[in-house]
Scaffold this active site. Structure first.
Site, mmCIF file in Angstrom:
data_model
loop_
_atom_site.group_PDB
_atom_site.id
_atom_site.type_symbol
_atom_site.label_atom_id
_atom_site.label_comp_id
_atom_site.label_asym_id
_atom_site.label_seq_id
_atom_site.Cartn_x
_atom_site.Cartn_y
_atom_site.Cartn_z
ATOM 1 N N ASP A 63 3.957 -4.862 9.038
ATOM 2 C CA ASP A 63 2.830 -5.004 8.123
ATOM 3 C C ASP A 63 1.723 -5.776 8.859
ATOM 4 O O ASP A 63 1.919 -6.919 9.249
ATOM 5 C CB ASP A 63 3.291 -5.765 6.873
ATOM 6 N N THR A 96 -3.621 -2.290 5.983
ATOM 7 C CA THR A 96 -3.992 -3.499 6.744
ATOM 8 C C THR A 96 -4.006 -3.219 8.248
ATOM 9 O O THR A 96 -4.854 -3.726 8.971
ATOM 10 C CB THR A 96 -3.014 -4.652 6.448
ATOM 11 N N THR A 97 -3.061 -2.387 8.724
ATOM 12 C CA THR A 97 -3.025 -2.060 10.152
ATOM 13 C C THR A 97 -4.204 -1.151 10.499
ATOM 14 O O THR A 97 -4.907 -1.383 11.487
ATOM 15 C CB THR A 97 -1.693 -1.364 10.503
ATOM 16 N N ASP A 395 3.484 -3.075 -1.224
ATOM 17 C CA ASP A 395 2.512 -2.045 -0.819
ATOM 18 C C ASP A 395 2.635 -0.814 -1.717
ATOM 19 O O ASP A 395 1.630 -0.245 -2.159
ATOM 20 C CB ASP A 395 2.746 -1.619 0.642
#
Length: 545
Positions: A63, A96-97, A395
């Site tokens: 994450d 997020t990545t 998520d």
């Protein structure tokens, strides 16, 4: 610095100041380095990172936000890159990545223009224009609507979201848990839909068992036991009262003084305490409840009175848990026992029981009729596995929530990035605008790299597919299969992502690139102990390397 005066930054001999193109190039370099750290964490074939925190604890995750939270950086530009992963996580819970990888690539795309002596404001203007065009095509022809009530379609979206995570092996289980939890906590009032996952969908992690044993309860679970060993631990259709007050004698504050002149007065004082507790209990017993939850303490005397009336009591319940119980069983939290009314009693719960899981006792309030709060019970082999499972599940919950609030989807697997890039390239007239369109291709390129495919060949074939797509009414959904690296049509494979996640990703990435390009000076006015000068941003960047 004098007392009463505003702080002034004085450029002394100890102050390091850097400005101009050098700073911009350093900022770009810092952004690229942060993006490189987590580039391998994108896609279904993502690698995990093992992080060691200062206390010696270990976190294993892919994450982006969780990784960057644990990294310590000195460079101010790198810090603002880390901040955008946190923003993305709080806002939409996923991507997020992607947002870091995109922001890093957009900064890198600007580097060549700075070296050609192009002014940063010109680049920024082009980037802004490109972002506006992106949003327009995303909200228009490139996204497709989805029916919120079509569970199979929603399950596909959530599945593609967790397909890149550790929990993907138990995909169906996680998808069902996420969708059921979001449906449970969805509240529609006055035409407004509210989905508060953080407050009303609590995740309880209990080591032991396997991940297949995880489930969502049609009610709640608390890590509590009844206060007295003889109280009932299994009650069907309980009547529940929720309190926010002590069931014990109210003790005076520290400045209270009591003067007792005779022995009888002391006895009378004790009698008053007993009468107070007795009155409180009688007010509760009058409503004939089976269960009493209170956020404060329950004295031994109160336990005695409640036990005689056949009432089970649970004390020191957290405020957040009490709110969840109120939503699940239809009770109202009352602050004083004198104010208890029949309408405050909760009757929606079907079963109360206390069970032992592992070493601890848990009380379950299940079989609730239309509960608006729930508990997700996670089981797993170790704490590390449970923590990663919880992160992945959060998520999935956020993605399910996003679809409920904005029911539009875009194709996953790098397809949407290629489609947006294609739209931008058709309009592109200037260099930076064009460069930003090419920067979007970093997502399909990274997906191909992470599963070991031939990147150049794959991307060339993908570009050709999108360039030959002439139907303006439907979006081109050709993308990369994150498992094999081959080209697939995501529509046929059923890999979709919520529009709100993509919009947030693009907005955040472009805005961050613009912000960092706008910086043309870093002034450090701090002085280290021992008279040493602080490191320059260039030295900081070298330390990071």
């Amino acid at each position: 610095m004098f007392p009463g005066r505003a702080p002034v930054l004085i450029l002394s001999q100890n102050t390091k100041r850097e400005s101009g193109k050098k700073v911009q190039l350093e900022n770009i370099n810092a952004g690229k380095q942060i993006a490189d750290v987590i580039r391998t964490c994108l896609g279904p074939q993502a690698m995990l990172k093992m992080l060691m925190d200062p206390m010696g604890g270990i976190v294993m995750t892919n994450d982006g936000n969780a990784i960057l939270r644990e990294i310590t950086v000195q460079h101010p530009a790198a810090k603002s890159m880390i901040e955008i992963a946190r923003t993305q996580d709080e806002e939409v819970g996923d991507g997020t990545t992607s947002v870091i990888v995109l922001a890093g690539e957009m900064l890198a795309a600007a580097e060549q223009f700075l070296e050609q002596q192009m002014h940063p404001t010109v680049i920024i203007r082009q980037y802004r224009q490109a972002l506006e065009d992106m949003i327009k095509v995303l909200e228009g022809p490139l996204s497709v609507p989805v029916d919120k009530n079509d569970k199979a379609a929603l399950a596909n979206v959530v599945k593609s979201c967790i397909g890149t995570k550790f929990i993907s092996k138990w995909g169906d289980l996680a998808v069902n848990i996420a969708l059921d939890a979001v449906n449970t906590v969805t509240l529609t009032e006055n035409g407004r839909t509210e989905v508060d996952i953080k407050r009303y969908a609590k995740v309880e992690k209990i080591p032991g068992g396997s991940i297949e044993d995880s489930k969502i309860l049609d009610g709640l679970m608390l890590n509590k036991d009844v206060t007295h060993p003889k109280m009932r631990r299994y009650i069907e259709n309980p009547r529940i009262i929720l309190l926010d007050c002590n069931l014990e004698y109210k003790k005076g504050e520290s400045q209270t003084n009591v003067e007792i002149s005779g022995e009888t007065n002391f006895t009378r004082l004790l009698e008053l305490e007993e009468e107070h507790v007795r009155r409180q209990c009688e007010e509760i017993i009058a409503l004939k409840p089976d269960l009493v939850f209170t956020e404060k303490g329950v004295s031994d005397l109160a336990q005695h009175f409640l036990l005689k009336a056949g009432i089970s009591a649970i004390r020191r319940v957290r405020k957040s848990d009490n709110n969840r119980i109120a939503r699940a069983c239809g009770a109202t939290i009352v602050n004083r026992t004198e104010e208890l009314r029949e309408t405050d009693v909760g009757t929606k719960c079907g079963l109360f029981e206390v069970k032992k899981l592992g070493d601890e006792y848990f009380c379950f309030l299940v079989k609730c009729k239309d509960p608006k709060a729930c508990t997700i019970l996670l089981r797993g082999a170790s704490k590390d596995i449970l923590n990663e499972t919880e992160r992945n599940l959060q998520d999935a919950l956020q993605v399910a929530r996003n679809i409920m609030l904005t029911p539009r989807l875009v194709a996953g697997g790098g397809a949407i990035e290629m489609a947006v890039a294609q739209h931008l390239l058709q309009k592109a007239t200037h260099g930076p605008y064009r460069a930003l369109a090419h920067a979007l291709e970093i997502i399909p390129r990274t997906l191909a790299q992470n599963c070991g495919a031939n990147t150049i060949r794959t991307l060339t074939a993908l570009r050709a597919k999108h360039a030959s797509h002439t139907d303006t009414t439907t979006p081109c959904t050709w993308g990369i299969d994150g498992e094999t690296g081959e080209l697939v049509e995501q529509k046929a494979k059923g890999i979709w992502e919520p529009l709100s996640v993509k919009l947030q990703t693009y907005k955040t990435a472009v805005e961050t690139a613009i912000l960092l390009l706008r910086i043309d000076g870093i002034v450090s006015g701090s002085k280290k102990k021992g008279g040493k000068e602080p490191p320059t941003p260039a030295e900081m960047a070298q330390q990071q390397e």
